[in-house]
Write an enzyme that holds these catalytic residues in place. Structure first.
Site, PDB file in Angstrom:
ATOM      1  N   SER A   1       1.051  -0.894  -0.176  1.00 23.99           N
ATOM      2  CA  SER A   1      -0.091   0.316  -0.146  1.00 23.99           C
ATOM      3  C   SER A   1       1.354   1.615  -0.162  1.00 23.99           C
ATOM      4  O   SER A   1       1.190   1.302   1.328  1.00 23.99           O
ATOM      5  CB  SER A   1      -1.182  -0.181   1.125  1.00 23.99           C
TER       6      SER A   1
ATOM      7  N   HIS B   1      -8.447   0.755  -4.475  1.00 23.17           N
ATOM      8  CA  HIS B   1      -9.199   0.477  -3.380  1.00 23.17           C
ATOM      9  C   HIS B   1     -10.082   1.517  -2.892  1.00 23.17           C
ATOM     10  O   HIS B   1      -9.163   2.641  -2.379  1.00 23.17           O
ATOM     11  CB  HIS B   1      -8.559   0.009  -2.316  1.00 23.17           C
TER      12      HIS B   1
ATOM     13  N   HIS C   1      -0.411  -1.090  -4.232  1.00 20.70           N
ATOM     14  CA  HIS C   1      -2.083  -1.230  -3.913  1.00 20.70           C
ATOM     15  C   HIS C   1      -2.321   0.321  -3.638  1.00 20.70           C
ATOM     16  O   HIS C   1      -1.420   1.466  -2.613  1.00 20.70           O
ATOM     17  CB  HIS C   1      -2.324  -1.196  -2.741  1.00 20.70           C
TER      18      HIS C   1
ATOM     19  N   MET D   1     -11.717  -5.854   4.702  1.00 21.63           N
ATOM     20  CA  MET D   1     -11.415  -4.699   5.418  1.00 21.63           C
ATOM     21  C   MET D   1     -11.167  -5.468   7.164  1.00 21.63           C
ATOM     22  O   MET D   1     -11.239  -6.168   8.275  1.00 21.63           O
ATOM     23  CB  MET D   1     -12.171  -3.617   5.877  1.00 21.63           C
TER      24      MET D   1
ATOM     25  N   MET E   1     -12.572   4.461  -0.861  1.00 24.83           N
ATOM     26  CA  MET E   1     -12.620   4.514   0.615  1.00 24.83           C
ATOM     27  C   MET E   1     -13.745   6.013  -0.352  1.00 24.83           C
ATOM     28  O   MET E   1     -13.175   6.844   0.322  1.00 24.83           O
ATOM     29  CB  MET E   1     -12.109   4.945   0.966  1.00 24.83           C
TER      30      MET E   1
ATOM     31  N   ASP F   1      -4.694   3.732  -2.092  1.00 24.16           N
ATOM     32  CA  ASP F   1      -5.734   4.261  -0.876  1.00 24.16           C
ATOM     33  C   ASP F   1      -6.318   5.273  -1.714  1.00 24.16           C
ATOM     34  O   ASP F   1      -5.856   6.338  -1.366  1.00 24.16           O
ATOM     35  CB  ASP F   1      -5.366   3.636   0.163  1.00 24.16           C
TER      36      ASP F   1
ATOM     37  N   ASP G   1      -7.010  -6.623   4.239  1.00 29.02           N
ATOM     38  CA  ASP G   1      -6.237  -5.469   3.795  1.00 29.02           C
ATOM     39  C   ASP G   1      -6.323  -4.522   5.242  1.00 29.02           C
ATOM     40  O   ASP G   1      -7.373  -4.313   6.297  1.00 29.02           O
ATOM     41  CB  ASP G   1      -7.169  -4.541   3.358  1.00 29.02           C
TER      42      ASP G   1
ATOM     43  N   MET H   1      -9.096   8.361  -0.963  1.00 28.74           N
ATOM     44  CA  MET H   1     -10.207   8.673   0.272  1.00 28.74           C
ATOM     45  C   MET H   1     -10.667   9.472  -0.328  1.00 28.74           C
ATOM     46  O   MET H   1      -9.779  10.764  -0.772  1.00 28.74           O
ATOM     47  CB  MET H   1      -9.159   8.195   1.851  1.00 28.74           C
TER      48      MET H   1
END
Length: 228
Positions: free
Chosen positions: A8, A64, A31, A135, A66, A33, A173, A35
């Protein structure tokens, strides 16, 4: 069953993302993330950074999301170069339609569940997915402690995947490290997101290989992997 490691970049040095991506080129995925400070209380990066990363590394990008309204925004991440796009079922208005759109654009479709979200109501959706993400921390921040209470959920998810004869991947994760990855693999996970357990080490590439070895050894001894 081959274990896959997805470092990540949330734990990487954001001022040196291209170099940090190259530092883990032996990984299976990178990965990313995403957000939005709405679905989770943090703000990270978006489409432009994914486009830049795609040019900076040959490692496939595992995005990913979010974020709120993934139905609207997720397809743009495929266009930006993501090889796998994960949306949260808690935020998706039409998860089957979204998964099909992601697949139609040429990426792997993945659905994420927060710790309090059970897998059982979504059993019928599994054939529409290439991966499911359980998660193992609350989404939104890196560096959290692994939630052992998620292990039974990982096992139940693996059982459902086997029940339907699916080839889909099961990702975990949150708090994945040398201390926890074997428990995740034994429970049924085969794709592992690791942040500080990779980027917090002096040699990130060696950390990736070490985690993969641990996961593969644990998988080889796991009851769920027998017959695969």
């Amino acid at each position: 069953m081959a274990a896959q490691i997805s470092p990540s970049i949330l734990s990487a040095d954001f001022a040196r993302l291209a170099e940090e991506a190259k530092a883990v080129e032996g990984a299976d995925w990178l990965h990313v993330d995403v957000m939005d400070n709405h679905f989770v209380p943090n703000l990270t990066l978006g489409v432009p950074v994914v486009e830049s990363l795609r040019k900076a590394t040959d490692t496939p990008l595992d995005c990913h999301l979010m974020i709120e309204d993934p139905d609207r925004w997720a397809p743009a991440y495929v266009d930006a170069g993501a090889g796998s796009v994960t949306f949260h079922v808690e935020a998706a208005a039409a998860p089957v339609r979204l998964a099909r759109e992601i697949r139609a654009k040429g990426a792997r479709a993945s659905m994420a569940l927060k710790p309090a979200t059970p897998i059982e109501p979504y059993e019928d959706l599994l054939p529409e997915l290439d991966m499911l993400l359980v998660m193992t921390v609350e989404p939104g921040f890196g560096g959290q402690a692994f939630l052992d209470i998620m292990l039974p959920k990982i096992r139940r998810t693996r059982e459902l995947i086997g029940k339907h004869g699916l080839e889909m991947w099961l990702q975990v994760d949150g708090g994945v490290s040398a201390d926890t990855i074997e428990r995740c693999a034994e429970a049924g996970a085969d794709v592992f997101v690791a942040g500080s357990a990779v980027y917090g080490k002096e040699d990130p590439a060696a950390a990736v290989q070490g985690l993969r070895r641990q996961a593969e050894e644990a998988t080889a001894a796991a009851s769920w992997a027998c017959g695969h």
